[in-house]
Design an enzyme around this catalytic site. Structure first.
Site, mmCIF file in Angstrom:
data_model
loop_
_atom_site.group_PDB
_atom_site.id
_atom_site.type_symbol
_atom_site.label_atom_id
_atom_site.label_comp_id
_atom_site.label_asym_id
_atom_site.label_seq_id
_atom_site.Cartn_x
_atom_site.Cartn_y
_atom_site.Cartn_z
ATOM 1 N N CYS A 37 0.833 -1.200 0.000
ATOM 2 C CA CYS A 37 0.000 0.000 0.000
ATOM 3 C C CYS A 37 0.871 1.254 0.000
ATOM 4 O O CYS A 37 0.367 2.374 -0.039
ATOM 5 C CB CYS A 37 -0.915 0.038 1.211
ATOM 6 S SG CYS A 37 -2.010 -1.373 1.288
ATOM 7 N N CYS A 105 -2.451 8.980 5.995
ATOM 8 C CA CYS A 105 -1.172 8.971 6.723
ATOM 9 C C CYS A 105 -1.411 9.251 8.203
ATOM 10 O O CYS A 105 -0.783 8.638 9.072
ATOM 11 C CB CYS A 105 -0.218 10.022 6.167
ATOM 12 S SG CYS A 105 0.215 9.757 4.443
#
Ligand code: PLP
Lengths: 130, 405
Positions: A37, A105
């Site tokens: 990912c 994130c």
């Protein structure tokens, strides 16, 4: 894509890079994400009583992922476990001015904190039993 | 040395000053419409266009009458694939292409699928190459067209175009090749290579943006296309619209320069590319070449730096302008479809960087770039939990990751 000043600062001068002894009973380790990912965060805490006295990270990921985890270690140092668990990804988004495509994130950083605390607690529970 | 150093020549190239100079008179002085038959303005423009046609044809071994001007490779691909499919639909409805083609080809192929055509998407080998045998095995009695690129824009791998062309001609199937990255970089000869249609684009070979051509074979076989742009019947009826004379002149000049300078330039860029490659592979561990060491463009180097994510790496050498195959840098969430097709792991696809060597690249620039890249990789690996695992002897591939997305 332009990065905020704070992201660039954390990217260029990441805080608390490194590793703690993951086998130590006072260390909690959280590893989240996946290489395919594009991001993996490892966040570790050293705990005394219920306070985080040290924190370290290593991150494979884009600049925003590095900044989010660097910031996370800065924030949790000195906090109690409960205070660390209360940190939310939205606070990281705000502090680093992350654009919408980089919100994942901050989610990862929040998850990493939770995973590290969970690991520490699991270890302590095992210690208590033995 | 001008910073940032441009090393993204596959994305686009600057106009050569000699090209700009050749174009200038055609904006305000010799501004005529090349289709005006009744006065000198028109004749001048027409003469300039015909000279450009000759220069472009000379670069690829074609006849000037086989050159159709378009706005660039994307349009040429649309015209070639849709135009041929519609023209020959009675003959058959099967098309062969490849998973690692440029999006322009893949998207047109999807479009044709929706219109009832059948498309076979061949998987390239792990170096990005499609063999003539693989094409032969995919051909069917109803195959009308094979579309395979000459050189890949990400990894620089060259397809065995001549073998594929021979095969297609033997089987009576039309062969289109996207020569956007190949033209001007390696010898291209549509006659010897049995190509029926090919495209190239001005801005990839030091010409202007927004101009390109489609080569359409006139005999053995004569290729006919259904026009995708109706109007005044320009360009043998295949592409209507008043010709963009200044850009055509620029493209002609760019092709002439490319043809004259190709031997010297390809040797020079290959030497610089090899130098960059040697430095990277000599000074870093866990680096992988994406592409084919033998069959590749002279100016292209695509490398995966394991355990370092591409976007963060590019951030680490802001003074070098390059592209990454990582998803984070592009609008999509998927990493490069080319690297996926080559079965490069997604982790390594996220770690890939494409370097381009151009006409004005110097050895000093290459060394500067190499030093910056190597330093950035080393620094980021200090930060990388995956590199730490690799050094401990744990292969990150064997870990059961709890993926989020
Ligand atoms: C292989 C290839 N085909 C097609 C294109 C599209 O070209 P243009 O920009 O002229 O439409 C490009 C450029 O991005 C390319 O590299």
């Amino acid at each position: 894509m332009a990065y905020s000043k704070k992201v660039i600062d954390h990217y260029q001068n990441p805080r608390n890079v490194g590793s703690l002894d993951k086998s130590a009973p006072t260390v909690g380790t959280g590893v989240v994400g996946a290489p395919e990912c594009g991001d993996v965060m490892k966040l570790q805490i050293q705990v005394e009583g219920d306070r985080i006295v040290d924190a370290k990270f290593k991150t494979f990921g884009c600049g925003s992922a590095i900044a989010s985890s660097s910031l996370a270690t800065e924030w949790i140092k000195g906090k109690t476990l409960d205070e660390a668990l209360a940190i939310q990804n939205t606070q990281i988004v705000e502090e680093l001015s992350l654009p919408p495509v980089k919100i994942h994130c901050s989610v990862l950083a929040e998850d990493a904190i939770k995973a590290a605390v969970h690991d520490y607690k699991t270890k302590q529970a095992l210690e208590a039993k033995s | 040395m001008k910073l940032p150093i441009y090393m993204d020549y596959q994305a686009t190239t600057p106009c050569d000053p000699r090209v700009v100079e050749a174009m200038l008179p055609y904006f305000s002085e010799s501004f005529g419409n090349a289709a005006s038959r009744n006065h000198r303005y028109g004749w001048e423009a027409e003469a300039a266009v015909e000279q450009a046609r000759e220069r472009i044809a000379a670069l690829i071994g074609a006849h000037p009458k086989e050159i159709v001007f378009t706005s660039g490779s994307t349009e040429s691909i649309n015209l070639a694939l849709k135009g041929a499919a519609q023209m020959y639909a009675e003959k058959g409805r099967h098309i062969v292409t490849c998973q690692s083609e440029h999006k322009a080809v893949l998207d047109v192929a999807k479009h044709l699928e929706m219109q009832g055509f059948e498309v076979t998407y061949l998987q390239p080998d792990t170096t990005g190459r499609v063999s003539a045998e693989a094409v032969a095995a995919a051909l069917r009695p109803d195959t009308i067209l094979v579309a395979l690129m000459w050189a890949n824009n990400e990894v620089g791998t060259l397809n065995p175009v001549r073998e594929i062309g021979e095969l297609c001609h033997a089987k009576g199937v039309l062969f289109f090749t996207d020569a956007t990255q190949a033209a001007g970089k390696i010898p291209v000869d549509v006659e010897a290579d049995h190509v029926d249609m090919a495209c190239l684009s001005g801005h990839k070979l030091y010409g202007p943006k927004g101009i390109g051509i489609l080569y359409v074979r006139r005999k053995n076989p004569r290729v006919r296309l259904v026009a995708q742009m109706d109007g005044g019947g320009h360009e043998r009826g295949m592409r209507s619209g008043t010709l963009n004379v200044p850009s055509i002149v620029g493209l002609g000049k760019a092709c002439e320069l490319a043809r004259l300078e190709l031997p010297e330039e390809s040797a020079r860029t290959a030497a610089l590319r090899d130098h960059l490659e040697r430095r990277i592979f000599g000074e870093l561990d866990f680096v992988y070449l994406n592409g084919n060491r033998e069959h590749r463009l002279p100016n292209n180097l695509n490398v995966s730096f394991a355990y370092v994510e591409g976007e963060s790496l590019i951030m680490g050498f802001a003074d070098v302008a390059v592209s990454s195959g990582s998803a984070c840098t592009s609008a999509s969430l998927e990493p490069s479809h080319v690297l996926r097709a080559m079965a490069v792991g997604e982790d390594l696809a996220h770690s890939s960087i494409r370097f381009g060597i151009g006409r004005s690249t110097t050895r000093e620039e290459v060394d500067f770039a190499a030093t910056q890249v190597i330093a950035a990789v080393k620094r980021l690996r200090e930060l990388s939990p995956l590199y730490e695992m690799a050094l401990e002897g744990i292969d990150p591939k064997t870990v059961n990751w709890q993926a989020h997305h």
